[in-house]
Write a protein that holds these residues in place. Structure first.
Motif: not given
Length: 60
Positions: A44-49
């Motif tokens: 996920x590019x928004x949270x990095x998970x």
């Protein structure tokens, strides 16, 4: 040299050509961590998970 036996109709030509210019559909899933849309099997590019683990450090 190969030569066609019959002329291809305009509809057949256009039907074949439309496959070249058709836009590619991109699958979208929802990130279980932040709820933002993302591509499946990607971080996920928004949270990095990804997969419940933090892979990237995203500066906010």
């Amino acid at each position: 040299m190969a030569v066609p036996k019959q002329k291809r109709s305009r509809s057949r030509t256009h039907h074949k050509r439309v496959k070249i210019y058709r836009p590619i559909k991109v699958a979208v899933s929802v990130c279980p961590n932040c709820g933002e849309p993302k591509e499946p099997h990607r971080v996920c590019l928004h949270c990095g998970y990804y997969g419940g683990k933090q892979i990237l450090e995203i500066g906010e």
